[in-house]
Enzyme design. Structure first.
Site, PDB file in Angstrom:
ATOM      1  CG  HIS A  18      -1.762  -0.957   1.606  1.00 19.16           C
ATOM      2  ND1 HIS A  18      -2.038  -1.560   2.522  1.00 19.16           N
ATOM      3  CD2 HIS A  18      -3.138  -1.324   0.487  1.00 19.16           C
ATOM      4  CE1 HIS A  18      -3.068  -2.508   2.497  1.00 19.16           C
ATOM      5  NE2 HIS A  18      -3.641  -2.332   1.364  1.00 19.16           N
ATOM      6  CE  LYS A  42     -13.866  -6.852   4.259  1.00 17.74           C
ATOM      7  NZ  LYS A  42     -12.926  -6.096   3.104  1.00 17.74           N
ATOM      8  NE  ARG A  91      -2.953  -7.592  -4.403  1.00 17.67           N
ATOM      9  CZ  ARG A  91      -3.987  -8.022  -3.382  1.00 17.67           C
ATOM     10  NH1 ARG A  91      -3.224  -8.094  -2.142  1.00 17.67           N
ATOM     11  NH2 ARG A  91      -4.993  -7.962  -3.552  1.00 17.67           N
TER      12      ARG A  91
HETATM   13  O1  PNS Z   1      -8.876  -2.707   0.646  1.00 19.74           O
HETATM   14  P1  PNS Z   1      -9.970  -3.153   0.054  1.00 19.74           P
HETATM   15  O2  PNS Z   1     -10.976  -3.813   0.956  1.00 19.74           O
HETATM   16  O3  PNS Z   1      -9.831  -3.805  -1.346  1.00 19.74           O
HETATM   17  O4  PNS Z   1     -10.832  -1.864  -0.456  1.00 19.74           O
HETATM   18  C1  PNS Z   1     -12.080  -1.887  -1.186  1.00 19.74           C
HETATM   19  C2  PNS Z   1     -12.867  -0.620  -1.158  1.00 19.74           C
HETATM   20  C3  PNS Z   1     -12.748   0.206   0.280  1.00 19.74           C
HETATM   21  C4  PNS Z   1     -12.138   0.425  -1.922  1.00 19.74           C
HETATM   22  C5  PNS Z   1     -14.163  -0.708  -1.580  1.00 19.74           C
HETATM   23  O5  PNS Z   1     -15.000  -1.589  -0.792  1.00 19.74           O
HETATM   24  C6  PNS Z   1     -15.254   0.597  -1.502  1.00 19.74           C
HETATM   25  O6  PNS Z   1     -14.957   1.593  -2.088  1.00 19.74           O
HETATM   26  N1  PNS Z   1     -16.162   0.562  -0.413  1.00 19.74           N
HETATM   27  C7  PNS Z   1     -17.055   1.751  -0.343  1.00 19.74           C
HETATM   28  C8  PNS Z   1     -18.422   1.504  -0.805  1.00 19.74           C
HETATM   29  C9  PNS Z   1     -18.701   1.543  -2.214  1.00 19.74           C
HETATM   30  O7  PNS Z   1     -18.321   2.679  -2.835  1.00 19.74           O
HETATM   31  N2  PNS Z   1     -19.280   0.651  -2.986  1.00 19.74           N
HETATM   32  C10 PNS Z   1     -19.335   0.741  -4.390  1.00 19.74           C
HETATM   33  C11 PNS Z   1     -18.179   0.470  -5.454  1.00 19.74           C
HETATM   34  S1  PNS Z   1     -18.097  -1.335  -5.675  1.00 19.74           S
END
Ligand code: PNS
Length: 162
Positions: A18, A42, A91
């Site tokens: 990250h 979660k 990745r």
């Molecule tokens: O590190 P991660 O868990 O892969 O990150 C995922 C993240 C936080 C980028 C994603 O879950 C997110 O943007 N969640 C907020 C809710 C949202 O906007 N959902 C619609 C897009 S699919």
């Protein structure tokens, strides 16, 4: 208009992959926002406040990077802060499908938002927060994969005060 890159994620906890992506964003954008998802559902290992505090400490030397938390839709949060670029690390090919779906959904929900994919350094290309936690909790040596500060916090959280 300033070009602000938003690096969203759960960061439970942040790892060197990250940080590598955040560092790579710096010369490309006017500012970077590390946006930590408030995903209490979660059952994260670290609370959102703990995750934000850890990242703030790690990015403190970079005055063009700030850390915030968000809840709800990413595109709504991006509207609130006036940003339109999401940066996600890719990745491996296996990440692609999920990332592609997310990018398309975000485009549907917020057509102003563009998703940019960046690749981390090869030695971090296998890293994930889930594997970091699993390896550490089973006694694996994860030095070099997470910053020392994260290692310390993981030790305290998983092994407790000794
Ligand atoms: O590190 P991660 O868990 O892969 O990150 C995922 C993240 C936080 C980028 C994603 O879950 C997110 O943007 N969640 C907020 C809710 C949202 O906007 N959902 C619609 C897009 S699919």
């Amino acid at each position: 208009m300033k070009r602000i890159a938003v690096c969203p994620g759960s960061f439970d906890p942040i790892h060197n992959g990250h940080l590598d992506i955040v560092e790579r964003c710096r010369p490309l954008f006017d500012g970077v926002v590390v946006a930590v998802l408030q995903n209490e559902g979660k059952a994260p290992l670290f609370s959102v406040e703990e995750r934000v505090a850890m990242i703030e400490e790690l990015v403190a030397p970079w005055d063009d990077v700030r850390v915030e938390s968000f809840s709800g839709l990413l595109v709504h949060y991006m509207d609130e802060i006036g940003a339109r670029i999401v940066v996600r690390g890719l990745r491996a090919v296996s990440d692609f499908e999920y990332e592609f779906q997310m990018a398309m959904m975000n485009r549907h929900l917020g057509p102003r938002v563009e998703t940019v994919f960046m690749t981390p350094r090869e030695e971090f290309s296998f890293l994930s927060s889930r594997l970091v936690k699993e390896a550490f909790s089973l006694g694996g040596d994860i030095r070099g994969l997470v910053p020392d500060l994260v290692l310390e916090r993981l030790d305290r959280r998983i092994n407790g005060e000794r």
